[in-house]
Write a protein that holds these residues in place. Structure first.
Motif, mmCIF file in Angstrom:
data_model
loop_
_atom_site.group_PDB
_atom_site.id
_atom_site.type_symbol
_atom_site.label_atom_id
_atom_site.label_comp_id
_atom_site.label_asym_id
_atom_site.label_seq_id
_atom_site.Cartn_x
_atom_site.Cartn_y
_atom_site.Cartn_z
ATOM 1 N N LEU A 30 -16.646 -31.872 44.255
ATOM 2 C CA LEU A 30 -16.984 -30.575 43.664
ATOM 3 C C LEU A 30 -15.945 -30.097 42.661
ATOM 4 O O LEU A 30 -16.071 -28.994 42.129
ATOM 5 C CB LEU A 30 -17.133 -29.528 44.774
ATOM 6 C CG LEU A 30 -18.257 -29.769 45.768
ATOM 7 C CD1 LEU A 30 -18.188 -28.752 46.888
ATOM 8 C CD2 LEU A 30 -19.602 -29.718 45.072
ATOM 9 N N LEU A 31 -14.925 -30.896 42.388
ATOM 10 C CA LEU A 31 -13.854 -30.510 41.481
ATOM 11 C C LEU A 31 -14.420 -30.165 40.102
ATOM 12 O O LEU A 31 -15.186 -30.936 39.510
ATOM 13 C CB LEU A 31 -12.841 -31.644 41.364
ATOM 14 C CG LEU A 31 -11.522 -31.332 40.672
ATOM 15 C CD1 LEU A 31 -10.771 -30.234 41.419
ATOM 16 C CD2 LEU A 31 -10.675 -32.583 40.591
ATOM 17 N N ASN A 32 -14.084 -28.965 39.602
ATOM 18 C CA ASN A 32 -14.496 -28.445 38.286
ATOM 19 C C ASN A 32 -15.999 -28.251 38.139
ATOM 20 O O ASN A 32 -16.520 -28.248 37.028
ATOM 21 C CB ASN A 32 -13.969 -29.342 37.160
ATOM 22 C CG ASN A 32 -12.465 -29.379 37.138
ATOM 23 O OD1 ASN A 32 -11.817 -28.365 37.328
ATOM 24 N ND2 ASN A 32 -11.911 -30.556 36.935
ATOM 25 N N ILE A 33 -16.695 -28.061 39.250
ATOM 26 C CA ILE A 33 -18.129 -27.792 39.237
ATOM 27 C C ILE A 33 -18.350 -26.372 39.765
ATOM 28 O O ILE A 33 -17.780 -26.005 40.789
ATOM 29 C CB ILE A 33 -18.890 -28.804 40.118
ATOM 30 C CG1 ILE A 33 -18.731 -30.206 39.545
ATOM 31 C CG2 ILE A 33 -20.352 -28.425 40.250
ATOM 32 C CD1 ILE A 33 -19.332 -31.286 40.404
ATOM 33 N N PRO A 34 -19.161 -25.548 39.093
ATOM 34 C CA PRO A 34 -19.439 -24.194 39.602
ATOM 35 C C PRO A 34 -20.086 -24.248 40.986
ATOM 36 O O PRO A 34 -20.996 -25.040 41.220
ATOM 37 C CB PRO A 34 -20.401 -23.614 38.572
ATOM 38 C CG PRO A 34 -20.183 -24.416 37.340
ATOM 39 C CD PRO A 34 -19.807 -25.791 37.808
ATOM 40 N N VAL A 35 -19.576 -23.406 41.891
ATOM 41 C CA VAL A 35 -20.086 -23.382 43.261
ATOM 42 C C VAL A 35 -20.287 -21.940 43.710
ATOM 43 O O VAL A 35 -19.749 -20.993 43.126
ATOM 44 C CB VAL A 35 -19.126 -24.087 44.246
ATOM 45 C CG1 VAL A 35 -19.039 -25.567 43.972
ATOM 46 C CG2 VAL A 35 -17.748 -23.463 44.234
ATOM 47 N N THR A 78 -10.723 -25.842 41.619
ATOM 48 C CA THR A 78 -9.815 -26.194 40.526
ATOM 49 C C THR A 78 -8.695 -27.126 40.946
ATOM 50 O O THR A 78 -8.081 -27.760 40.096
ATOM 51 C CB THR A 78 -9.192 -24.933 39.915
ATOM 52 O OG1 THR A 78 -8.527 -24.203 40.934
ATOM 53 C CG2 THR A 78 -10.245 -24.081 39.246
ATOM 54 N N GLY A 79 -8.416 -27.213 42.232
ATOM 55 C CA GLY A 79 -7.330 -28.080 42.682
ATOM 56 C C GLY A 79 -7.624 -28.665 44.043
ATOM 57 O O GLY A 79 -8.136 -27.976 44.923
ATOM 58 N N VAL A 80 -7.312 -29.956 44.185
ATOM 59 C CA VAL A 80 -7.499 -30.642 45.457
ATOM 60 C C VAL A 80 -6.149 -31.235 45.837
ATOM 61 O O VAL A 80 -5.584 -32.031 45.085
ATOM 62 C CB VAL A 80 -8.574 -31.749 45.342
ATOM 63 C CG1 VAL A 80 -8.707 -32.511 46.621
ATOM 64 C CG2 VAL A 80 -9.908 -31.147 44.934
ATOM 65 N N PHE A 81 -5.628 -30.825 46.982
ATOM 66 C CA PHE A 81 -4.321 -31.248 47.450
ATOM 67 C C PHE A 81 -4.465 -31.901 48.820
ATOM 68 O O PHE A 81 -5.545 -31.847 49.421
ATOM 69 C CB PHE A 81 -3.380 -30.045 47.498
ATOM 70 C CG PHE A 81 -3.286 -29.327 46.179
ATOM 71 C CD1 PHE A 81 -2.497 -29.821 45.163
ATOM 72 C CD2 PHE A 81 -4.024 -28.174 45.948
ATOM 73 C CE1 PHE A 81 -2.420 -29.179 43.935
ATOM 74 C CE2 PHE A 81 -3.958 -27.516 44.728
ATOM 75 C CZ PHE A 81 -3.152 -28.029 43.721
ATOM 76 N N VAL A 126 -4.971 -28.721 51.412
ATOM 77 C CA VAL A 126 -5.748 -27.550 50.994
ATOM 78 C C VAL A 126 -6.419 -27.813 49.647
ATOM 79 O O VAL A 126 -6.103 -28.779 48.965
ATOM 80 C CB VAL A 126 -4.853 -26.287 50.875
ATOM 81 C CG1 VAL A 126 -4.262 -25.898 52.205
ATOM 82 C CG2 VAL A 126 -3.773 -26.482 49.839
ATOM 83 N N PHE A 127 -7.336 -26.913 49.282
ATOM 84 C CA PHE A 127 -7.929 -26.930 47.953
ATOM 85 C C PHE A 127 -7.996 -25.493 47.448
ATOM 86 O O PHE A 127 -8.001 -24.551 48.237
ATOM 87 C CB PHE A 127 -9.315 -27.592 47.949
ATOM 88 C CG PHE A 127 -10.351 -26.882 48.767
ATOM 89 C CD1 PHE A 127 -11.234 -25.988 48.180
ATOM 90 C CD2 PHE A 127 -10.464 -27.113 50.129
ATOM 91 C CE1 PHE A 127 -12.201 -25.334 48.920
ATOM 92 C CE2 PHE A 127 -11.426 -26.463 50.880
ATOM 93 C CZ PHE A 127 -12.293 -25.580 50.274
ATOM 94 N N THR A 128 -8.003 -25.339 46.133
ATOM 95 C CA THR A 128 -8.044 -24.005 45.547
ATOM 96 C C THR A 128 -9.357 -23.796 44.798
ATOM 97 O O THR A 128 -9.924 -24.742 44.244
ATOM 98 C CB THR A 128 -6.880 -23.762 44.569
ATOM 99 O OG1 THR A 128 -6.923 -24.736 43.543
ATOM 100 C CG2 THR A 128 -5.542 -23.816 45.279
ATOM 101 N N VAL A 129 -9.808 -22.556 44.813
ATOM 102 C CA VAL A 129 -11.034 -22.165 44.130
ATOM 103 C C VAL A 129 -10.694 -20.996 43.218
ATOM 104 O O VAL A 129 -10.096 -20.012 43.657
ATOM 105 C CB VAL A 129 -12.126 -21.743 45.139
ATOM 106 C CG1 VAL A 129 -13.369 -21.269 44.423
ATOM 107 C CG2 VAL A 129 -12.445 -22.866 46.098
ATOM 108 N N ARG A 130 -11.022 -21.120 41.922
ATOM 109 C CA ARG A 130 -10.862 -20.005 40.993
ATOM 110 C C ARG A 130 -12.184 -19.250 40.974
ATOM 111 O O ARG A 130 -13.226 -19.801 40.611
ATOM 112 C CB ARG A 130 -10.493 -20.479 39.594
ATOM 113 C CG ARG A 130 -10.180 -19.288 38.656
ATOM 114 C CD ARG A 130 -9.776 -19.694 37.259
ATOM 115 N NE ARG A 130 -10.878 -20.413 36.616
ATOM 116 C CZ ARG A 130 -10.773 -21.629 36.084
ATOM 117 N NH1 ARG A 130 -9.649 -22.282 36.130
ATOM 118 N NH2 ARG A 130 -11.815 -22.188 35.520
#
Length: 77
Positions: free
Chosen positions: A18-23, A42-45, A48-52
């Motif tokens: 789902l990275l860089n895909i609108p959700v 926006t970020g996959v670690f 954790v992962f981040t959502v803008r």
């Protein structure tokens, strides 16, 4: 409650797709409360992962949040 037969590594792979895909996110707030947010991953670690979000803020979630269904990804309309 987690999905039977799913692993954290499988959940991480699904989030990476789902990275860089609108959700559309549905986040459980406890006691039957939930909130809907629009944004994009926006970020996959490693842990954790981040959502803008569309309002410009960023939220961080763990893969266990998705695994236990406290965070749900819905189809964006």
């Amino acid at each position: 409650m987690r999905e039977i037969g799913q692993t954290i590594s499988g959940t991480k792979k699904r989030v990476e797709q789902l990275l860089n895909i609108p959700v559309l996110l549905k986040i459980s707030g406890g006691r039957g409360k939930s909130a809907l947010y629009k944004g994009e991953v926006t970020g996959v670690f490693p842990a954790v992962f981040t959502v803008r979000l569309d309002d410009g803020t960023s939220r961080t979630f763990s893969y266990s949040d998705v695994h236990t269904r406290n965070v749900l990804f819905l189809k964006k309309q």
